[in-house]
Design a protein around this motif. Structure first.
Motif, short mmCIF file in Angstrom:
data_model
loop_
_atom_site.label_atom_id
_atom_site.label_comp_id
_atom_site.label_asym_id
_atom_site.label_seq_id
_atom_site.Cartn_x
_atom_site.Cartn_y
_atom_site.Cartn_z
N ILE A 7 -29.39 -64.68 -104.37
CA ILE A 7 -29.47 -64.11 -103.03
C ILE A 7 -28.25 -63.22 -102.87
CG2 ILE A 7 -29.69 -64.56 -100.57
CD1 ILE A 7 -31.99 -65.74 -102.17
N CYS A 8 -28.46 -61.94 -102.72
CA CYS A 8 -27.35 -60.98 -102.74
C CYS A 8 -27.03 -60.44 -101.34
CB CYS A 8 -27.69 -59.82 -103.68
SG CYS A 8 -26.23 -58.86 -104.18
N GLY A 9 -25.81 -59.97 -101.20
CA GLY A 9 -25.40 -59.33 -99.96
C GLY A 9 -25.10 -60.31 -98.84
N LEU A 10 -24.57 -61.49 -99.18
CA LEU A 10 -24.21 -62.46 -98.15
C LEU A 10 -22.87 -62.09 -97.51
CD1 LEU A 10 -25.27 -65.76 -99.97
CD2 LEU A 10 -26.62 -64.24 -98.52
N VAL A 16 -24.15 -68.24 -96.87
CA VAL A 16 -23.79 -68.87 -98.14
C VAL A 16 -24.31 -70.30 -98.16
CG1 VAL A 16 -21.86 -69.73 -99.53
CG2 VAL A 16 -21.77 -67.42 -98.56
N ASP A 17 -24.11 -71.03 -97.06
CA ASP A 17 -24.59 -72.40 -96.97
C ASP A 17 -26.11 -72.46 -97.09
OD1 ASP A 17 -21.97 -73.13 -96.58
OD2 ASP A 17 -22.17 -73.52 -94.43
N ALA A 18 -26.79 -71.53 -96.41
CA ALA A 18 -28.26 -71.52 -96.42
C ALA A 18 -28.80 -71.24 -97.81
CB ALA A 18 -28.77 -70.47 -95.44
N LEU A 47 -15.51 -66.38 -98.99
CA LEU A 47 -16.89 -66.80 -99.21
C LEU A 47 -17.07 -67.38 -100.61
CD1 LEU A 47 -18.81 -63.84 -97.51
CD2 LEU A 47 -18.42 -66.15 -96.62
N ARG A 48 -16.30 -66.84 -101.56
CA ARG A 48 -16.36 -67.39 -102.90
C ARG A 48 -15.93 -68.87 -102.89
NH1 ARG A 48 -16.74 -69.70 -106.76
NH2 ARG A 48 -16.18 -69.25 -108.93
N MET A 49 -14.91 -69.18 -102.11
CA MET A 49 -14.43 -70.55 -102.01
C MET A 49 -15.45 -71.45 -101.30
SD MET A 49 -11.68 -70.56 -103.67
CE MET A 49 -11.08 -72.20 -103.23
N ARG A 50 -16.29 -70.85 -100.47
CA ARG A 50 -17.29 -71.61 -99.73
C ARG A 50 -18.45 -72.05 -100.63
NH1 ARG A 50 -17.48 -73.83 -94.44
NH2 ARG A 50 -19.66 -74.18 -93.92
N ALA A 51 -18.70 -71.29 -101.68
CA ALA A 51 -19.83 -71.60 -102.56
C ALA A 51 -19.62 -72.95 -103.23
CB ALA A 51 -19.98 -70.50 -103.61
N ASP A 196 -31.84 -63.62 -93.00
CA ASP A 196 -32.70 -64.52 -92.24
C ASP A 196 -32.76 -65.85 -92.98
OD1 ASP A 196 -35.27 -65.90 -91.57
OD2 ASP A 196 -35.54 -64.18 -90.24
N MET A 197 -32.27 -66.93 -92.35
CA MET A 197 -32.20 -68.23 -93.02
C MET A 197 -33.58 -68.72 -93.47
SD MET A 197 -28.92 -68.63 -92.49
CE MET A 197 -27.61 -68.38 -91.31
N ASP A 198 -34.58 -68.52 -92.62
CA ASP A 198 -35.92 -68.98 -92.95
C ASP A 198 -36.48 -68.20 -94.15
OD1 ASP A 198 -35.90 -70.82 -90.90
OD2 ASP A 198 -36.87 -69.48 -89.46
N LYS A 199 -36.20 -66.92 -94.22
CA LYS A 199 -36.69 -66.12 -95.34
C LYS A 199 -35.99 -66.50 -96.64
CE LYS A 199 -38.22 -62.04 -92.74
NZ LYS A 199 -38.04 -60.57 -92.54
#
Length: 213
Positions: A7-10, A16-18, A47-51, A196-199
């Motif tokens: 999933i790109c472009g976060l 990231v969590d989703a 965000l890298r640390m969040r992964a 979109d989290m659902d997508k």
């Protein structure tokens, strides 16, 4: 074998969590400033640390200067750097010898000649990402290319599929191409740059449905 999912472009912690919760194996952080999906270097590092462990972080660069490339790798510490511009195989071969991370090279597929050009990156890249041809910006166009071209080519490198993939068509894309990795960005958005989290969840589920069929 399970298909890898990128999933790109976060751009924030929630997406990231989703992506991780939905089963993505890779997340992409875009440093190309003209893109609506770009993030500043410091935010990419956060965000890298969040992964979570087990999810690989891909840093996307487009024709970046060598100095910025080196700084981005040092600051963000990605697992993979994806080059999405006109970077030559000579340049990537030198870079690959200097860094201990995976290198991917993206190509906008116009015709069979594009695939032949990608073969030159053997030894310079670990994976080739076949995408739709660039429009105003490279990647994130929401359009697809002729997938049948992939089946007519003897690939020299592992490869993944991008370009116009969404929850509705990714299963068919996998049936037609047998790609080992699928990559989406605009296909899981409600607006350019807005995930979109659902997508995201639906895309990952569609890939797993294919894998289990």
């Amino acid at each position: 074998m399970q298909t890898q999912i990128k999933i790109c472009g976060l751009k924030d912690e929630h997406t990231v969590d989703a992506a991780a919760k939905s089963g993505a194996t890779h997340i992409g952080l875009n440093l190309y400033e003209p893109s609506p999906r770009s993030v500043p270097l410091e935010q990419a590092a956060a965000l890298r640390m969040r992964a979570p462990a087990g999810v690989k972080v891909v840093l996307l660069l487009v024709n970046a200067e060598p100095g910025f490339t080196a700084k981005a790798i040092e600051v963000v510490k990605p697992d993979i750097v994806q080059f999405h511009g006109s970077e030559t195989h000579q340049y990537l071969r030198v870079l690959k010898s200097a860094v201990d991370i995976e290198i991917w090279k993206a190509f906008g597929v116009k015709d069979a000649a594009t695939l032949k050009n990608a073969d030159q990156y053997e030894g310079a890249a670990d994976l080739i990402l076949f995408d739709a041809p660039a429009q105003a910006l490279p990647g994130g166009t929401g359009t697809r290319f002729d997938w049948s071209l992939l089946n007519q080519h003897k690939h020299k490198l592992p490869w993944g599929l991008a370009g116009g993939l969404n929850p509705d068509n990714v299963g068919e894309a996998l049936r037609q191409t047998r790609a080992i990795l699928v990559d989406t960005s605009s296909g899981v958005e409600s607006a350019p740059g807005i995930k979109d989290m659902d997508k995201i969840a639906a895309f990952c589920q569609a890939v797993r449905n294919h894998d289990n069929s």
